[in-house]
Motif scaffolding. Sequence first.
Motif, PDB file in Angstrom:
ATOM      1  N   TYR A   3       0.833  -1.203   0.000  1.00 13.59           N
ATOM      2  CA  TYR A   3       0.000   0.000   0.000  1.00 13.59           C
ATOM      3  C   TYR A   3       0.866   1.250   0.000  1.00 13.59           C
ATOM      4  CZ  TYR A   3      -2.820   3.841   1.640  1.00 13.59           C
ATOM      5  OH  TYR A   3      -3.410   5.075   1.743  1.00 13.59           O
ATOM      6  N   LEU A   4       1.927   1.270   0.840  1.00 15.56           N
ATOM      7  CA  LEU A   4       2.815   2.430   0.903  1.00 15.56           C
ATOM      8  C   LEU A   4       3.460   2.690  -0.452  1.00 15.56           C
ATOM      9  CD1 LEU A   4       4.806   2.311   4.277  1.00 15.56           C
ATOM     10  CD2 LEU A   4       3.258   4.092   3.474  1.00 15.56           C
ATOM     11  N   SER A   5       3.900   1.633  -1.108  1.00 18.81           N
ATOM     12  CA  SER A   5       4.537   1.775  -2.415  1.00 18.81           C
ATOM     13  C   SER A   5       3.558   2.341  -3.429  1.00 18.81           C
ATOM     14  CB  SER A   5       5.050   0.419  -2.900  1.00 18.81           C
ATOM     15  OG  SER A   5       5.979  -0.117  -1.990  1.00 18.81           O
ATOM     16  N   TYR A   6       2.345   1.796  -3.453  1.00 10.45           N
ATOM     17  CA  TYR A   6       1.335   2.277  -4.387  1.00 10.45           C
ATOM     18  C   TYR A   6       1.002   3.742  -4.121  1.00 10.45           C
ATOM     19  CZ  TYR A   6      -3.198   3.197  -6.459  1.00 10.45           C
ATOM     20  OH  TYR A   6      -4.229   3.789  -7.143  1.00 10.45           O
ATOM     21  N   SER A   7       0.791   4.092  -2.854  1.00  7.42           N
ATOM     22  CA  SER A   7       0.396   5.461  -2.527  1.00  7.42           C
ATOM     23  C   SER A   7       1.545   6.443  -2.778  1.00  7.42           C
ATOM     24  CB  SER A   7      -0.086   5.564  -1.071  1.00  7.42           C
ATOM     25  OG  SER A   7       0.952   5.260  -0.168  1.00  7.42           O
ATOM     26  N   ASN A   8       2.779   5.971  -2.647  1.00 16.90           N
ATOM     27  CA  ASN A   8       3.944   6.806  -2.922  1.00 16.90           C
ATOM     28  C   ASN A   8       3.959   7.228  -4.400  1.00 16.90           C
ATOM     29  OD1 ASN A   8       6.385   8.097  -2.383  1.00 16.90           O
ATOM     30  ND2 ASN A   8       7.616   6.239  -2.476  1.00 16.90           N
ATOM     31  N   ILE A   9       3.814   6.250  -5.289  1.00 13.76           N
ATOM     32  CA  ILE A   9       3.777   6.525  -6.729  1.00 13.76           C
ATOM     33  C   ILE A   9       2.546   7.358  -7.087  1.00 13.76           C
ATOM     34  CG2 ILE A   9       3.500   5.474  -9.012  1.00 13.76           C
ATOM     35  CD1 ILE A   9       6.280   5.003  -8.035  1.00 13.76           C
ATOM     36  N   ALA A  10       1.384   6.978  -6.544  1.00 10.51           N
ATOM     37  CA  ALA A  10       0.129   7.662  -6.871  1.00 10.51           C
ATOM     38  C   ALA A  10       0.162   9.131  -6.446  1.00 10.51           C
ATOM     39  CB  ALA A  10      -1.041   6.945  -6.197  1.00 10.51           C
ATOM     40  N   ALA A  11       0.752   9.411  -5.279  1.00 14.23           N
ATOM     41  CA  ALA A  11       0.812  10.792  -4.784  1.00 14.23           C
ATOM     42  C   ALA A  11       1.646  11.671  -5.713  1.00 14.23           C
ATOM     43  CB  ALA A  11       1.393  10.818  -3.372  1.00 14.23           C
ATOM     44  N   LEU A  12       2.760  11.131  -6.218  1.00 13.67           N
ATOM     45  CA  LEU A  12       3.605  11.912  -7.126  1.00 13.67           C
ATOM     46  C   LEU A  12       2.893  12.163  -8.455  1.00 13.67           C
ATOM     47  CD1 LEU A  12       6.364  13.278  -7.598  1.00 13.67           C
ATOM     48  CD2 LEU A  12       7.148  11.119  -8.574  1.00 13.67           C
ATOM     49  N   ILE A  13       2.233  11.137  -8.988  1.00 12.60           N
ATOM     50  CA  ILE A  13       1.498  11.289 -10.246  1.00 12.60           C
ATOM     51  C   ILE A  13       0.390  12.329 -10.079  1.00 12.60           C
ATOM     52  CG2 ILE A  13      -0.074  10.101 -11.852  1.00 12.60           C
ATOM     53  CD1 ILE A  13       1.614   7.549 -11.354  1.00 12.60           C
ATOM     54  N   HIS A  14      -0.299  12.291  -8.938  1.00  6.57           N
ATOM     55  CA  HIS A  14      -1.372  13.253  -8.651  1.00  6.57           C
ATOM     56  C   HIS A  14      -0.813  14.676  -8.563  1.00  6.57           C
ATOM     57  CE1 HIS A  14      -5.074  14.878  -7.001  1.00  6.57           C
ATOM     58  NE2 HIS A  14      -4.394  15.354  -5.971  1.00  6.57           N
ATOM     59  N   LEU A  15       0.340  14.833  -7.880  1.00  5.88           N
ATOM     60  CA  LEU A  15       0.951  16.155  -7.740  1.00  5.88           C
ATOM     61  C   LEU A  15       1.358  16.705  -9.106  1.00  5.88           C
ATOM     62  CD1 LEU A  15       2.133  18.461  -6.023  1.00  5.88           C
ATOM     63  CD2 LEU A  15       4.215  17.087  -5.742  1.00  5.88           C
ATOM     64  N   GLU A  86      11.773  -0.961  -4.627  1.00  4.99           N
ATOM     65  CA  GLU A  86      11.560  -0.160  -3.408  1.00  4.99           C
ATOM     66  C   GLU A  86      12.760  -0.298  -2.461  1.00  4.99           C
ATOM     67  OE1 GLU A  86       8.425   1.078  -3.654  1.00  4.99           O
ATOM     68  OE2 GLU A  86       7.698  -0.374  -5.121  1.00  4.99           O
ATOM     69  N   LYS A  87      13.259   0.868  -2.031  1.00  2.32           N
ATOM     70  CA  LYS A  87      14.322   0.867  -1.020  1.00  2.32           C
ATOM     71  C   LYS A  87      14.019   1.936   0.017  1.00  2.32           C
ATOM     72  CE  LYS A  87      18.326  -0.954  -3.569  1.00  2.32           C
ATOM     73  NZ  LYS A  87      17.671  -1.330  -4.818  1.00  2.32           N
ATOM     74  N   GLU A 118       4.337   7.199 -21.348  1.00  4.38           N
ATOM     75  CA  GLU A 118       4.402   7.418 -19.903  1.00  4.38           C
ATOM     76  C   GLU A 118       5.841   7.706 -19.461  1.00  4.38           C
ATOM     77  OE1 GLU A 118       0.682   4.573 -18.486  1.00  4.38           O
ATOM     78  OE2 GLU A 118       2.731   3.906 -18.131  1.00  4.38           O
ATOM     79  N   PRO A 119       6.003   8.475 -18.366  1.00  8.01           N
ATOM     80  CA  PRO A 119       7.352   8.776 -17.885  1.00  8.01           C
ATOM     81  C   PRO A 119       7.896   7.676 -16.976  1.00  8.01           C
ATOM     82  CG  PRO A 119       5.749   9.933 -16.538  1.00  8.01           C
ATOM     83  CD  PRO A 119       4.965   9.212 -17.604  1.00  8.01           C
ATOM     84  N   TYR A 120       9.208   7.646 -16.834  1.00  7.09           N
ATOM     85  CA  TYR A 120       9.833   6.907 -15.735  1.00  7.09           C
ATOM     86  C   TYR A 120       9.532   7.682 -14.458  1.00  7.09           C
ATOM     87  CZ  TYR A 120      12.679   4.361 -19.199  1.00  7.09           C
ATOM     88  OH  TYR A 120      13.109   3.580 -20.239  1.00  7.09           O
ATOM     89  N   THR A 121       9.312   6.970 -13.355  1.00  6.75           N
ATOM     90  CA  THR A 121       8.910   7.623 -12.105  1.00  6.75           C
ATOM     91  C   THR A 121       9.775   7.163 -10.944  1.00  6.75           C
ATOM     92  OG1 THR A 121       6.614   7.758 -12.889  1.00  6.75           O
ATOM     93  CG2 THR A 121       6.965   8.014 -10.531  1.00  6.75           C
ATOM     94  N   VAL A 122      10.215   8.134 -10.143  1.00  2.54           N
ATOM     95  CA  VAL A 122      10.938   7.857  -8.893  1.00  2.54           C
ATOM     96  C   VAL A 122      10.247   8.686  -7.806  1.00  2.54           C
ATOM     97  CG1 VAL A 122      13.140   7.891  -7.670  1.00  2.54           C
ATOM     98  CG2 VAL A 122      13.117   7.579 -10.158  1.00  2.54           C
ATOM     99  N   ALA A 123       9.513   8.018  -6.903  1.00  2.00           N
ATOM    100  CA  ALA A 123       8.723   8.721  -5.883  1.00  2.00           C
ATOM    101  C   ALA A 123       9.359   8.564  -4.503  1.00  2.00           C
ATOM    102  CB  ALA A 123       7.294   8.188  -5.870  1.00  2.00           C
ATOM    103  N   VAL A 124       9.239   9.621  -3.695  1.00  2.00           N
ATOM    104  CA  VAL A 124       9.877   9.660  -2.373  1.00  2.00           C
ATOM    105  C   VAL A 124       8.882  10.146  -1.331  1.00  2.00           C
ATOM    106  CG1 VAL A 124      11.866  10.530  -1.059  1.00  2.00           C
ATOM    107  CG2 VAL A 124      12.024  10.334  -3.544  1.00  2.00           C
ATOM    108  N   ARG A 125       8.842   9.457  -0.189  1.00  4.53           N
ATOM    109  CA  ARG A 125       8.041   9.929   0.943  1.00  4.53           C
ATOM    110  C   ARG A 125       8.667   9.423   2.237  1.00  4.53           C
ATOM    111  NH1 ARG A 125       2.393   7.327   2.046  1.00  4.53           N
ATOM    112  NH2 ARG A 125       3.057   7.852   4.147  1.00  4.53           N
TER     113      ARG A 125
END
Length: 199
Positions: A3-15, A86-87, A118-125
Amino acid sequence: QAYLSYSNIAALIHLAAKPGWEITRTLDDVRIWSHEEGAVLSLKVEMRARVPPRAAFSLLSDFSLRPRWDRHVLTCKVLQSVSEEEKIYHITSPATMGHKPRDFVVLVSQRQPCRPQEPYTVAVRSVTLSWVPPCPEFCRSEILCAGFQIHSSSSSSSSCTVCYFNQVTSGVMPYLAANLTGSSKSIEDAALECIKFLE
């Protein structure tokens, strides 16, 4: 963790997809945008780099390389490899304006595009680990949503557009406001160092 991984990516895409981004600065290969919503200020730094998008993704998704180009990062060490994508890292930053050095515990999630456009994505939280509690010499700080989107260039496969996003709370507003009004060049400098590192 899933869930954390999904929400991390989703939050960046939304922003990234939010309407109302305002451009505040334009240089040759760097454009800086801002977005205000209530007490939250978001920053977007768009960089053009003469390097294939996959190569930029490989370099930017490895946060242990971050101190090579970002002077706001002193150290960045892997605490846990959750999966190939994920790291969890521990990041330390230098002291600023009489404040203690800061540290962060962050989840970095990376995704390759499913479709060509689609872009490559690197999300951080920020995340909390019970076995990495705050320590007295650092001020434990939080990253709400940050990361990179790397887009293929329409004109060349050997270049790309890198967009860095950071969503911050009111505590960091004065620092960012100084950057956006031009009294500090640290955002520009970091962007130019990033481009130089990628190329």
